[in-house]
Scaffold this motif. Sequence first.
Motif, PDB file in Angstrom:
ATOM      1  N   GLY A   1       5.809   8.697   0.910  1.00 30.04           N
ATOM      2  CA  GLY A   1       4.840   7.957   0.095  1.00 30.04           C
ATOM      3  C   GLY A   1       3.866   8.897  -0.583  1.00 30.04           C
ATOM      4  N   GLU A   2       3.240   8.378  -1.610  1.00 33.70           N
ATOM      5  CA  GLU A   2       2.184   9.096  -2.329  1.00 33.70           C
ATOM      6  C   GLU A   2       1.133   9.647  -1.358  1.00 33.70           C
ATOM      7  OE1 GLU A   2       1.538   9.031  -5.960  1.00 33.70           O
ATOM      8  OE2 GLU A   2      -0.022  10.462  -5.413  1.00 33.70           O
ATOM      9  N   ASP A   3       0.865   8.851  -0.291  1.00 33.23           N
ATOM     10  CA  ASP A   3      -0.146   9.250   0.692  1.00 33.23           C
ATOM     11  C   ASP A   3       0.435  10.162   1.775  1.00 33.23           C
ATOM     12  OD1 ASP A   3       1.522   7.470   1.915  1.00 33.23           O
ATOM     13  OD2 ASP A   3      -0.010   5.943   2.285  1.00 33.23           O
ATOM     14  N   SER A   4       1.659  10.659   1.548  1.00 30.91           N
ATOM     15  CA  SER A   4       2.335  11.610   2.437  1.00 30.91           C
ATOM     16  C   SER A   4       2.796  11.010   3.761  1.00 30.91           C
ATOM     17  CB  SER A   4       1.471  12.852   2.705  1.00 30.91           C
ATOM     18  OG  SER A   4       1.336  13.603   1.534  1.00 30.91           O
ATOM     19  N   ARG A   5       2.786   9.697   3.871  1.00 27.03           N
ATOM     20  CA  ARG A   5       3.451   9.108   5.035  1.00 27.03           C
ATOM     21  C   ARG A   5       4.963   9.254   4.838  1.00 27.03           C
ATOM     22  NH1 ARG A   5       1.562   3.090   5.613  1.00 27.03           N
ATOM     23  NH2 ARG A   5       1.192   3.276   3.364  1.00 27.03           N
TER      24      ARG A   5
ATOM     25  N   GLU B   1       7.831   4.487  10.352  1.00 26.61           N
ATOM     26  CA  GLU B   1       6.993   5.637  10.022  1.00 26.61           C
ATOM     27  C   GLU B   1       7.152   6.722  11.071  1.00 26.61           C
ATOM     28  OE1 GLU B   1       2.888   4.824   9.141  1.00 26.61           O
ATOM     29  OE2 GLU B   1       2.434   6.958   8.972  1.00 26.61           O
TER      30      GLU B   1
ATOM     31  N   ASN C   1       1.278  17.003   3.921  1.00 27.25           N
ATOM     32  CA  ASN C   1       0.884  16.733   2.542  1.00 27.25           C
ATOM     33  C   ASN C   1       2.031  17.196   1.638  1.00 27.25           C
ATOM     34  OD1 ASN C   1      -0.168  16.580  -0.004  1.00 27.25           O
ATOM     35  ND2 ASN C   1      -2.037  17.734   0.455  1.00 27.25           N
ATOM     36  N   TRP C   2       2.723  16.256   1.019  1.00 26.10           N
ATOM     37  CA  TRP C   2       3.919  16.630   0.259  1.00 26.10           C
ATOM     38  C   TRP C   2       3.606  17.531  -0.938  1.00 26.10           C
ATOM     39  CZ3 TRP C   2       4.095  15.532  -4.865  1.00 26.10           C
ATOM     40  CH2 TRP C   2       3.318  14.472  -5.344  1.00 26.10           C
ATOM     41  N   ARG C   3       2.339  17.535  -1.341  1.00 32.57           N
ATOM     42  CA  ARG C   3       1.992  18.351  -2.513  1.00 32.57           C
ATOM     43  C   ARG C   3       2.034  19.840  -2.208  1.00 32.57           C
ATOM     44  NH1 ARG C   3      -0.756  13.826  -2.596  1.00 32.57           N
ATOM     45  NH2 ARG C   3      -0.745  12.579  -4.498  1.00 32.57           N
TER      46      ARG C   3
ATOM     47  N   ASP D   1       0.820  -1.222   0.000  1.00 35.36           N
ATOM     48  CA  ASP D   1       0.000   0.000   0.000  1.00 35.36           C
ATOM     49  C   ASP D   1       0.854   1.272   0.000  1.00 35.36           C
ATOM     50  OD1 ASP D   1       1.057  -0.087   2.507  1.00 35.36           O
ATOM     51  OD2 ASP D   1      -0.816   0.395   3.553  1.00 35.36           O
ATOM     52  N   LEU D   2       2.160   1.111  -0.160  1.00 34.41           N
ATOM     53  CA  LEU D   2       3.029   2.280  -0.142  1.00 34.41           C
ATOM     54  C   LEU D   2       3.595   2.537  -1.546  1.00 34.41           C
ATOM     55  CD1 LEU D   2       4.589   4.484   1.410  1.00 34.41           C
ATOM     56  CD2 LEU D   2       6.358   2.785   1.871  1.00 34.41           C
ATOM     57  N   THR D   3       3.309   3.709  -2.068  1.00 32.22           N
ATOM     58  CA  THR D   3       3.876   4.105  -3.361  1.00 32.22           C
ATOM     59  C   THR D   3       4.870   5.232  -3.111  1.00 32.22           C
ATOM     60  OG1 THR D   3       1.757   3.605  -4.384  1.00 32.22           O
ATOM     61  CG2 THR D   3       3.313   4.920  -5.684  1.00 32.22           C
TER      62      THR D   3
END
Lengths: 226, 296, 411
Positions: C252-256, C269, C276-278, C230-232
């Motif tokens: 990760g894509e999900d900002s973890r 973690e 939020n990395w975005r 589940d980690l991208t």
Amino acid sequence: MLFALWYKEWLKTKWTLVAIGAINLLVAAGVYLDLANTMKTVEANVVLMNVVFKEYLYYVDIKYIPALSGLIYAVMQFTPELSQSRLKLTLHLPAPEQKILATTQLIGALELAAIFAIDYLILAATTLAFFPVEVFDSMTVTVAPWFFAGFAAYFVTAAAFVEISWTRRVVIALTGYALVDALFLGVSFNAGNDAFAHAWWAAALVVSATFLLLFVSGFHYKRGIV
Amino acid sequence: METVVEAIDLTHYYGKKLVYENLNFKIKKGSIFGLLGKNGTGKTTTINILNGYLRPKSGRCLMLGEDSYNLSPDTKSRVGFLIEGHIQYQFMNVVQIEKFYRRFYPRWKRAPYFELMSKMAISESQQISKMSCGQRSQVALGLILAQDPDLLILDDYSMGLDAGYRRLFLDYLDEYARSEGKTIFVTSHIIQDLEDFLDDCVIMGYNEVLVDMPLKEFRETFKRYDFEHDASPETPLKKSDVLLNYEWLKTRGVVYSFAERAAVEKALAESGAKPRNVREVPMSLEDAFIGVTGKY
Amino acid sequence: MILRRLGKTVLAALVVLFAAAALPDIYWELFYTPPKEPRAFYSPTVNDFAIIKGGVDGTLYYTPDEDGFDGDWFEEAVPFLTYRQLVSEGKLPDTLHGVAMDPKAIRDNNFTFAVKPRYVRKELIPLFPLFESQSGRVRLDMPEDYCRIADRVEFVHAARNEVIEEKSVKFTEALAEAGFAFPGKRTFGNFNTRKPFDAGVFAVDADDKVFHIIQAKGEPIVADLKIPDDLTPVYIATREMELREFYGILVGEDSRVFMISYDDYKLIELPLEGFNWRTDELSMRGDILFRTVNIIKKDEVSAFAIDRDYELIDAYSEPMETKYDRASGTVAEALFPFQIRFLTANDPYVGFHARLSGPIALILMTLSAVVAFFVYRKRGAPMKYAAPGIALAFLTGVFGLIVVAAIPDFE
């Protein structure tokens, strides 16, 4: 008609074309010579390191050359037309006015395109001679908006020249300046390589659309709408 | 008689400045028409409207039956247009410019052009930009003649030309018009050349048309009367339909009028001018022009 | 005819587009002063966050509970930043939290990581030097070849600009054997020689799995990090430290956000909230006792103090004034119905970023429409021609008014 108009533009702009071509060729050749010289004095892997990680744009000298070329070409092409209302002669020719304007502008764009193509071929050959293809890809994306700026400068200058009202001329010139300026955007000093990686198509679209501005100015000129 | 050009109720302003209001004239096929007037009376404005380079505030203009604001390429090919100052593409030479224009005109005739060029002492490779004003005028004329248009529009053909070139220009035009039944529209502010050339004329004043009639009629009916007077230096005269224009000097006066002497004398008497020895004085076309338009 | 209509539309669109970019730009150039951004450090002496907030008119020092401290206080509150100064003044405590304070130990344990949206988004030219990690020499040397991981691994000799076939095949086989799915996506590493040793690179494969690749005596060593399904991964920052506790951090894509432990590739973690990395910048500062993470959002700065077992000790956040909290921001919203930017701090690439103003913009929008109406009336334009211009002036406010003023809309 096409041949006749091309003949006229050729007689009018041949020396301009030669001069612009020479400047472009010199700068492009300079890019090659500079890099070839650098590769002799600095180790290739260090140069590549700077290209990949430090945005060393060995081709940055060409940056403003296309825009400058477009500007000069437009000035040289349209000054004789507009001094003493010579454009009235052209628009009195028995052919549809928009066709005459479109052809005239297309001739200029094609001549510029030929010069830019030579620039690009020299840059491409230089890049592929010294670097892997990834650098070539990056170079292409990076220089593309600079060449777009050449066409934008040409189209916008032409439209601003033909326009007869000073207010509109200023609006067109400022908008055009903003457009050309935007094509040099980037995060870093050198504008950053690949800055238009995701937006080059939008830039191309906007620049292509500026081809149409001359029809507005031309209409105002033809009909004396101040 | 067929009408080639028709101006219908033309009204134009530059900003708030009125150029003219409700200008009407017709040009008959095969005639030579002169639009005369002093500088700033709207001659070039009219030419621009005629060629579709300007949209009048109101009214319209028909050229060879077409609205001048939207001339078709076909109509344009039938209209020869000389821009004020004999402007041509100055970056071309005599041969190149012929080669360029040739492709646009189906009825192109090279002979008259090169005939005219051969009379000039210029080489084929000389650029137009390096020619004298007179030479340039010949190139422009030659190109228009080669185009073989049905209607020639000449905006101030005399500009910058000395007497010889003006005469040469008119001789060519005259010959062309007479022999082929073409229609010519000229504007000019040099009047004396046009005496034997024009068929019809319109003389423009500021904001108004002063004369619109055949030139012959104008020459026959427009008169100058001189007289002496003892009145004060202050003029008692007022312009009227009879006293179209006048000059009031210390002991004598001049009146311009379309009226007969009796009518003029009556008008002078009514104004209290007490003229003596009213007599008609012959005029050149230029005198008559100034008589109509005034010196100022 | 159609070309002219199109041309007029293009001109109107360009005027609006670039006016909406340039006018706010000029406005902010005149009226913008950057806000004071606080930075929080977890202090081993105060046992709370020591916060510094600097700006043109002076610097503030405070804790979540108390303010009004001075620079000397701050210097002692963050001994791991200022230890050399403290040593020279003899102020460095002997122990803190039971750990002996030795300048060398402090230095060896200090590290920083920064994750910015534009770092994550920036795609470098996909070539990298794969260092020789066991050359037997003290210093790292720049390799003569460059590596690409596309449909296979290829090493290109920089000077000859040719693929080195034998080495390429060897590494391709090693990666394939480890389960790497070609073509590779991005590769992360520390691509410079100014580091104590080389820990190789981390390459993301076509299935978004992460592999660690090291070159040792010319031979490939490849390891699958076996990251969870589940980690991208979107970003990896690495740091070669003598400490050898971790390779770096992974976002990760999900900002973890994870630390990648040294040797066993265990992902730990970080106990963060709201990252939020975005849009947000993350800065992490590690020292001999703690890891402090600051997350800088547009309108808030939050800080997380984490111990060396990666357990959360304390958290703090304070709101930050954005430019739209100020009078100048309100005026900007009133002036411009929207603002356009082609570049933002968060993206290295040119794009189209529009910001719509609030309802306050409606005042000037309506006014613009009224002005446009009168302009057309003065020109004597029939409604058919005036209507689009009035609509444009309403929708785009002052920008549209330029179009109305400059382009005659009827003939």
